[in-house]
Scaffold this motif. Sequence first.
Motif, PDB file in Angstrom:
ATOM      1  N   THR A  20      16.355 -12.353 -19.544  1.00 53.46           N
ATOM      2  CA  THR A  20      16.038 -12.354 -20.968  1.00 53.46           C
ATOM      3  C   THR A  20      17.262 -11.965 -21.785  1.00 53.46           C
ATOM      4  O   THR A  20      17.560 -12.598 -22.802  1.00 53.46           O
ATOM      5  CB  THR A  20      14.878 -11.376 -21.253  1.00 53.46           C
ATOM      6  N   LEU A  21      17.986 -10.955 -21.329  1.00 53.25           N
ATOM      7  CA  LEU A  21      19.194 -10.537 -22.040  1.00 53.25           C
ATOM      8  C   LEU A  21      20.249 -11.636 -22.034  1.00 53.25           C
ATOM      9  O   LEU A  21      20.939 -11.863 -23.032  1.00 53.25           O
ATOM     10  CB  LEU A  21      19.766  -9.254 -21.425  1.00 53.25           C
ATOM     11  N   GLU A  22      20.388 -12.333 -20.921  1.00 48.25           N
ATOM     12  CA  GLU A  22      21.360 -13.430 -20.842  1.00 48.25           C
ATOM     13  C   GLU A  22      20.996 -14.561 -21.785  1.00 48.25           C
ATOM     14  O   GLU A  22      21.864 -15.147 -22.443  1.00 48.25           O
ATOM     15  CB  GLU A  22      21.486 -13.927 -19.407  1.00 48.25           C
ATOM     16  N   LEU A  23      19.694 -14.870 -21.885  1.00 47.35           N
ATOM     17  CA  LEU A  23      19.255 -15.907 -22.814  1.00 47.35           C
ATOM     18  C   LEU A  23      19.520 -15.477 -24.260  1.00 47.35           C
ATOM     19  O   LEU A  23      19.986 -16.279 -25.084  1.00 47.35           O
ATOM     20  CB  LEU A  23      17.765 -16.204 -22.619  1.00 47.35           C
ATOM     21  N   ASP A  24      19.206 -14.218 -24.565  1.00 53.54           N
ATOM     22  CA  ASP A  24      19.463 -13.697 -25.911  1.00 53.54           C
ATOM     23  C   ASP A  24      20.957 -13.734 -26.231  1.00 53.54           C
ATOM     24  O   ASP A  24      21.350 -14.093 -27.338  1.00 53.54           O
ATOM     25  CB  ASP A  24      18.948 -12.264 -26.049  1.00 53.54           C
ATOM     26  N   LYS A  25      21.772 -13.381 -25.253  1.00 54.66           N
ATOM     27  CA  LYS A  25      23.226 -13.401 -25.457  1.00 54.66           C
ATOM     28  C   LYS A  25      23.696 -14.825 -25.741  1.00 54.66           C
ATOM     29  O   LYS A  25      24.520 -15.057 -26.628  1.00 54.66           O
ATOM     30  CB  LYS A  25      23.942 -12.854 -24.231  1.00 54.66           C
ATOM     31  N   GLY A  26      23.175 -15.786 -25.006  1.00 53.60           N
ATOM     32  CA  GLY A  26      23.538 -17.182 -25.222  1.00 53.60           C
ATOM     33  C   GLY A  26      23.166 -17.655 -26.623  1.00 53.60           C
ATOM     34  O   GLY A  26      23.953 -18.326 -27.294  1.00 53.60           O
ATOM     35  N   ALA A  27      21.968 -17.285 -27.068  1.00 55.17           N
ATOM     36  CA  ALA A  27      21.529 -17.680 -28.409  1.00 55.17           C
ATOM     37  C   ALA A  27      22.401 -17.026 -29.471  1.00 55.17           C
ATOM     38  O   ALA A  27      22.798 -17.676 -30.449  1.00 55.17           O
ATOM     39  CB  ALA A  27      20.065 -17.295 -28.614  1.00 55.17           C
ATOM     40  N   LEU A  28      22.716 -15.757 -29.291  1.00 54.15           N
ATOM     41  CA  LEU A  28      23.581 -15.061 -30.245  1.00 54.15           C
ATOM     42  C   LEU A  28      24.986 -15.649 -30.257  1.00 54.15           C
ATOM     43  O   LEU A  28      25.616 -15.764 -31.310  1.00 54.15           O
ATOM     44  CB  LEU A  28      23.641 -13.567 -29.929  1.00 54.15           C
ATOM     45  N   GLN A  29      25.479 -16.050 -29.079  1.00 58.49           N
ATOM     46  CA  GLN A  29      26.813 -16.651 -28.996  1.00 58.49           C
ATOM     47  C   GLN A  29      26.854 -17.962 -29.772  1.00 58.49           C
ATOM     48  O   GLN A  29      27.817 -18.240 -30.486  1.00 58.49           O
ATOM     49  CB  GLN A  29      27.201 -16.874 -27.532  1.00 58.49           C
ATOM     50  N   LEU A  30      25.783 -18.762 -29.663  1.00 59.10           N
ATOM     51  CA  LEU A  30      25.716 -20.016 -30.417  1.00 59.10           C
ATOM     52  C   LEU A  30      25.711 -19.742 -31.918  1.00 59.10           C
ATOM     53  O   LEU A  30      26.398 -20.430 -32.687  1.00 59.10           O
ATOM     54  CB  LEU A  30      24.467 -20.815 -30.028  1.00 59.10           C
ATOM     55  N   LYS A  31      24.940 -18.735 -32.338  1.00 58.11           N
ATOM     56  CA  LYS A  31      24.903 -18.386 -33.761  1.00 58.11           C
ATOM     57  C   LYS A  31      26.280 -17.917 -34.240  1.00 58.11           C
ATOM     58  O   LYS A  31      26.708 -18.266 -35.340  1.00 58.11           O
ATOM     59  CB  LYS A  31      23.863 -17.299 -34.025  1.00 58.11           C
ATOM     60  N   LEU A  32      26.943 -17.127 -33.417  1.00 58.46           N
ATOM     61  CA  LEU A  32      28.283 -16.655 -33.776  1.00 58.46           C
ATOM     62  C   LEU A  32      29.257 -17.824 -33.896  1.00 58.46           C
ATOM     63  O   LEU A  32      30.025 -17.904 -34.861  1.00 58.46           O
ATOM     64  CB  LEU A  32      28.793 -15.651 -32.738  1.00 58.46           C
ATOM     65  N   ASP A  33      29.215 -18.728 -32.935  1.00 54.19           N
ATOM     66  CA  ASP A  33      30.097 -19.897 -32.974  1.00 54.19           C
ATOM     67  C   ASP A  33      29.850 -20.725 -34.237  1.00 54.19           C
ATOM     68  O   ASP A  33      30.796 -21.173 -34.898  1.00 54.19           O
ATOM     69  CB  ASP A  33      29.914 -20.767 -31.730  1.00 54.19           C
ATOM     70  N   ASP A  34      28.555 -20.916 -34.578  1.00 52.38           N
ATOM     71  CA  ASP A  34      28.222 -21.656 -35.795  1.00 52.38           C
ATOM     72  C   ASP A  34      28.734 -20.935 -37.034  1.00 52.38           C
ATOM     73  O   ASP A  34      29.279 -21.559 -37.950  1.00 52.38           O
ATOM     74  CB  ASP A  34      26.706 -21.859 -35.911  1.00 52.38           C
TER      75      ASP A  34
END
Length: 148
Positions: A82-96
């Motif tokens: 769950t933490l890895e999925l959350d990190k991935g989603a946050l990374q995408l938001k940061l990149d955007d």
Amino acid sequence: MEFFQTHYLQKPKQKQQQPSPSKHVATKRLAPDQVRLLERTFASHKKLDPDRKLQLAAELGIPPRQVAIWYQNRRARWRTQTLELDKGALQLKLDDALAEKRKLERDVASLRQELDRAREMLDAARGDGRSHSESSKSAVPEVPMSFV
């Protein structure tokens, strides 16, 4: 002095290996069908209540403690996933957000150039002889390019 030398030269006594009083019972690996049943129950209930633990242990033919440990380990793996999925989603938001920031910085630079050209045209039309740098100080304040 001899006491200290002889004591120093003596080898330390080896601990005698005594079996621990049944604190650590060897457990068998779970069969695939047992794991499937545990996974199905885990999908619906992340926490294991005592009654459910006893029921699962009876159904699977394993000690209740083994069921509890399996649940504990599975919950830890689930949290990590769950933490890895959350990190991935946050990374995408940061990149955007960073891409949007770079685009806005380019837009600001382009608008500044356009403003400078407009000021030069205005100065030329007025013919007042004021330099661009004097007029820009009074007209529009500088906006910093970097916000990070």
